[in-house]
Scaffold this motif. Structure first.
Motif, short mmCIF file in Angstrom:
data_model
loop_
_atom_site.label_atom_id
_atom_site.label_comp_id
_atom_site.label_asym_id
_atom_site.label_seq_id
_atom_site.Cartn_x
_atom_site.Cartn_y
_atom_site.Cartn_z
N UNK A 34 14.80 -0.23 6.35
CA UNK A 34 14.89 -0.94 5.09
C UNK A 34 13.51 -0.94 4.44
N UNK A 35 13.36 -0.17 3.36
CA UNK A 35 12.11 -0.14 2.60
C UNK A 35 12.45 -0.37 1.14
N UNK A 36 11.91 -1.44 0.57
CA UNK A 36 12.15 -1.78 -0.83
C UNK A 36 11.14 -1.07 -1.70
N UNK A 37 11.63 -0.17 -2.55
CA UNK A 37 10.74 0.63 -3.38
C UNK A 37 10.15 -0.17 -4.53
N UNK A 38 10.93 -1.09 -5.10
CA UNK A 38 10.47 -1.89 -6.24
C UNK A 38 10.09 -3.29 -5.77
N UNK A 39 8.92 -3.75 -6.17
CA UNK A 39 8.47 -5.08 -5.82
C UNK A 39 9.15 -6.12 -6.71
N UNK A 40 9.38 -7.30 -6.14
CA UNK A 40 10.01 -8.38 -6.89
C UNK A 40 9.05 -8.91 -7.95
N UNK A 41 9.57 -9.09 -9.16
CA UNK A 41 8.78 -9.66 -10.25
C UNK A 41 8.86 -11.17 -10.22
N UNK A 73 9.93 0.89 -15.53
CA UNK A 73 9.64 2.24 -15.06
C UNK A 73 8.62 2.25 -13.94
N UNK A 74 8.12 1.10 -13.54
CA UNK A 74 7.11 1.03 -12.49
C UNK A 74 7.64 0.21 -11.32
N UNK A 75 7.43 0.67 -10.08
CA UNK A 75 7.84 -0.13 -8.93
C UNK A 75 6.86 -1.23 -8.58
N UNK A 76 5.73 -1.27 -9.25
CA UNK A 76 4.66 -2.21 -8.92
C UNK A 76 4.72 -3.43 -9.82
N UNK A 77 4.58 -4.59 -9.24
CA UNK A 77 4.60 -5.81 -10.04
C UNK A 77 3.24 -6.02 -10.70
N UNK A 78 3.17 -6.75 -11.81
CA UNK A 78 1.88 -7.03 -12.44
C UNK A 78 1.02 -7.92 -11.54
N UNK A 79 -0.29 -7.77 -11.69
CA UNK A 79 -1.21 -8.62 -10.94
C UNK A 79 -1.55 -8.06 -9.57
N UNK A 85 0.83 -1.20 0.00
CA UNK A 85 0.00 0.00 0.00
C UNK A 85 0.86 1.25 0.00
N UNK A 86 1.96 1.23 0.75
CA UNK A 86 2.86 2.39 0.78
C UNK A 86 3.46 2.64 -0.60
N UNK A 87 3.83 1.59 -1.32
CA UNK A 87 4.39 1.76 -2.66
C UNK A 87 3.38 2.40 -3.61
N UNK A 88 2.11 2.03 -3.47
CA UNK A 88 1.10 2.62 -4.34
C UNK A 88 0.83 4.08 -4.01
N UNK A 89 0.92 4.43 -2.75
CA UNK A 89 0.81 5.85 -2.38
C UNK A 89 1.99 6.63 -2.96
N UNK A 90 3.19 6.06 -2.89
CA UNK A 90 4.38 6.72 -3.43
C UNK A 90 4.28 6.84 -4.94
N UNK A 91 3.78 5.80 -5.61
CA UNK A 91 3.67 5.84 -7.07
C UNK A 91 2.72 6.94 -7.52
N UNK A 92 1.59 7.11 -6.83
CA UNK A 92 0.66 8.17 -7.19
C UNK A 92 1.27 9.54 -6.96
N UNK A 93 2.02 9.68 -5.87
CA UNK A 93 2.67 10.97 -5.59
C UNK A 93 3.76 11.27 -6.61
N UNK A 94 4.51 10.24 -7.01
CA UNK A 94 5.59 10.45 -7.99
C UNK A 94 5.04 10.82 -9.35
N UNK A 95 3.86 10.28 -9.71
CA UNK A 95 3.29 10.58 -11.01
C UNK A 95 2.85 12.03 -11.12
N UNK A 96 2.60 12.69 -9.99
CA UNK A 96 2.17 14.08 -10.01
C UNK A 96 3.33 15.07 -10.13
N UNK A 144 9.25 1.13 6.82
CA UNK A 144 7.87 1.52 6.55
C UNK A 144 7.49 2.76 7.34
N UNK A 145 7.94 2.84 8.60
CA UNK A 145 7.64 4.01 9.42
C UNK A 145 8.27 5.27 8.82
#
Length: 236
Positions: free
Chosen positions: A97-104, A187-193, A55-66, A152-153
């Motif tokens: 330790x916060x991993x920005x990109x999810x493992x594919x 270019x996306x930190x989010x994995x498919x699915x 969920x944190x990665x998706x919040x960051x992705x939306x903020x980065x897109x703006x 995460x904090x």
């Protein structure tokens, strides 16, 4: 300069950050103080930690897109290069330790099938001794689980820093892909699915609602729509 987002997405992002801050407090309370971390407790923590990080990665992705990459990201790069990092920021980075990109997921499991849990031959256990691997590193300040919770904090406290980092990274990779058109560049930190941990039946309702609301907009925000090879998964 940032682009305006939809009001309901802004409200959901604010709601998600409040929820994540509460989850961080719960996860920190579950960590034992210097005692061994049982496997059952570790699994319980990961059931909350994995979807919370997603969920944190998706919040960051939306903020980065703006973020306007040509303006604000470049100015932030110059300001960061001139301004030294504070002691608190450097300490928080080292102790989290916060991993920005999810493992594919790889193709090995799909092509060759699941690897068997045990190999051929008898397995003899010595029941007179403690079972090996029943406990894991449990130092509250230095265990991998504690570092992930601390990461995460730190992300919840300052999501803009990671959003600017992602925006700068996407700008650099996009410029590289324009020079080398034959390379596949993520270019996306989010994995498919599905997001990690989103399909669990015991997922808290509010966490599940935030993930289901923000996942598709965050994935769409990472799409590169201009140029050859732009795809729906943020790959070029």
């Amino acid at each position: 300069m940032t682009h305006s987002a939809e009001p309901h997405l802004n409200d959901m992002r604010t709601r998600a950050l409040v929820l994540l801050a509460a989850l961080v407090q719960q996860l920190r309370a579950l960590l034992p103080n210097g005692a061994p971390l049982p496997k059952s407790l570790r699994c319980l923590i990961l059931r909350l930690l994995c979807p919370a990080e997603a969920l944190m990665r998706r919040v960051i992705a939306l903020a980065a897109a703006e973020i306007e990459l040509a303006g604000e990201a470049a100015a932030t790069d110059a300001a960061t290069a001139k301004k030294p990092a504070s002691e608190n920021t450097a300490t928080s980075i080292k102790k989290s330790s916060f991993t920005l990109f999810e493992a594919r997921p790889g193709l090995n499991g799909a092509l060759n099938g699941a690897r068997p849990a045990f190999g051929p031959g008898p397995r003899i256990l010595d029941l007179s001794k403690p079972y090996p691997g029943s406990t894991r590193q449990s130092d509250k300040a230095g265990s991998p689980i504690a570092l992930r919770i601390a990461g995460l904090a730190a992300a919840v406290e300052n999501p803009e820093r990671l959003a600017r980092r992602l925006a700068r990274l996407r700008a650099r990779r996009l410029s590289t892909s324009k020079r080398v058109s034959s390379r596949l560049i993520c270019l996306s930190p989010l994995r498919p699915g599905w997001p990690p941990g989103a399909r669990r039946k015991d997922l808290p309702d509010e966490l599940s609602a935030c993930l289901s609301t923000l996942s598709i907009p965050a994935r769409n925000a990472m799409i590169v729509r201009d140029g050859p090879g732009a795809g729906a998964l943020g790959m070029r």
